[in-house]
Scaffold this active site. Structure first.
Site, PDB file in Angstrom:
ATOM      1  N   CYS A   1      -1.708   8.949  -2.882  1.00  0.00           N
ATOM      2  CA  CYS A   1      -2.141   7.636  -2.399  1.00  0.00           C
ATOM      3  C   CYS A   1      -1.556   6.597  -3.359  1.00  0.00           C
ATOM      4  O   CYS A   1      -0.539   6.848  -3.990  1.00  0.00           O
ATOM      5  CB  CYS A   1      -3.662   7.553  -2.253  1.00  0.00           C
ATOM      6  SG  CYS A   1      -4.614   7.570  -3.782  1.00  0.00           S
TER       7      CYS A   1
ATOM      8  N   ASP B   1      -7.113   2.341   2.437  1.00  0.00           N
ATOM      9  CA  ASP B   1      -7.547   2.378   1.048  1.00  0.00           C
ATOM     10  C   ASP B   1      -8.891   1.669   0.893  1.00  0.00           C
ATOM     11  O   ASP B   1      -9.003   0.467   1.160  1.00  0.00           O
ATOM     12  CB  ASP B   1      -6.496   1.694   0.175  1.00  0.00           C
ATOM     13  CG  ASP B   1      -6.711   1.921  -1.307  1.00  0.00           C
ATOM     14  OD1 ASP B   1      -7.743   2.505  -1.701  1.00  0.00           O
ATOM     15  OD2 ASP B   1      -5.822   1.514  -2.084  1.00  0.00           O
TER      16      ASP B   1
ATOM     17  N   ARG C   1      -8.636   8.023  -2.506  1.00  0.00           N
ATOM     18  CA  ARG C   1      -8.290   8.925  -1.410  1.00  0.00           C
ATOM     19  C   ARG C   1      -7.673  10.242  -1.854  1.00  0.00           C
ATOM     20  O   ARG C   1      -8.114  11.314  -1.420  1.00  0.00           O
ATOM     21  CB  ARG C   1      -7.343   8.221  -0.427  1.00  0.00           C
ATOM     22  CG  ARG C   1      -7.986   7.037   0.259  1.00  0.00           C
ATOM     23  CD  ARG C   1      -6.975   6.228   1.030  1.00  0.00           C
ATOM     24  NE  ARG C   1      -6.063   5.542   0.105  1.00  0.00           N
ATOM     25  CZ  ARG C   1      -5.013   4.829   0.478  1.00  0.00           C
ATOM     26  NH1 ARG C   1      -4.712   4.729   1.760  1.00  0.00           N
ATOM     27  NH2 ARG C   1      -4.268   4.218  -0.406  1.00  0.00           N
TER      28      ARG C   1
END
EC number: 3.1.3.48
Length: 148
Positions: free
Chosen positions: A9, A115, A15
């Site tokens: 990520c 995100d 994440r």
């Protein structure tokens, strides 16, 4: 059979740590690690995401963010990214890795997982749920006897 997966990520604090831990729980014998394309190097997992993960029975203890490099990517047979833009960024940095990359949510919509960093807890819950569904889908394909 895939033996190593890198989950990527941006900051490697929300994440990708969750994705890493979810896949690790589901795929025995597969080395799963994570990194960020703009990592908050050395930082632990985000506090809100840690709380959400803990509430769902997943520990992010011991996670420390690390920066994605071409060398780290080359060590993985499969690179799972959270957004299409991450694929472009990695392809720019290391074009030789292009054929190893797929979206983490490849089998659950292929839209990317937003995100949640510095957003309300609800965003973290949504991301966690999407990551869980995607990890289940990957496990169904990559586990021995799955649809590889």
């Amino acid at each position: 059979m895939i033996r190593s997966i890198l989950v990527v990520c941006v900051g490697n604090v929300c994440r990708s740590p969750v994705g890493e831990r979810l896949l690790s729980k589901r795929l025995s014998g597969v080395e799963v690690t994570s990194a960020g394309i703009a990592a908050l190097v050395g930082k632990p997992a985000d506090g809100t995401m840690t709380e959400v993960a803990t509430d769902h029975g997943l520990s992010l203890d011991g996670h420390l963010a690390r920066q994605f490099t071409a060398e780290i990517g080359a060590g993985a047979e499969l690179i799972l990214v959270m957004e299409p833009g991450h694929k472009r960024e990695i392809a720019r940095m290391a074009p030789e890795l292009t054929g190893r990359m797929m979206l983490f949510d490849q089998w659950t919509g292929s839209k990317g997982i937003a995100d949640p960093y510095r957003h309300p807890r609800e965003s973290h819950e949504t991301a966690f749920d999407q990551l869980t569904a995607a990890a289940d889908a990957w496990a169904a394909r990559l586990a021995p006897g799955g649809n590889q």
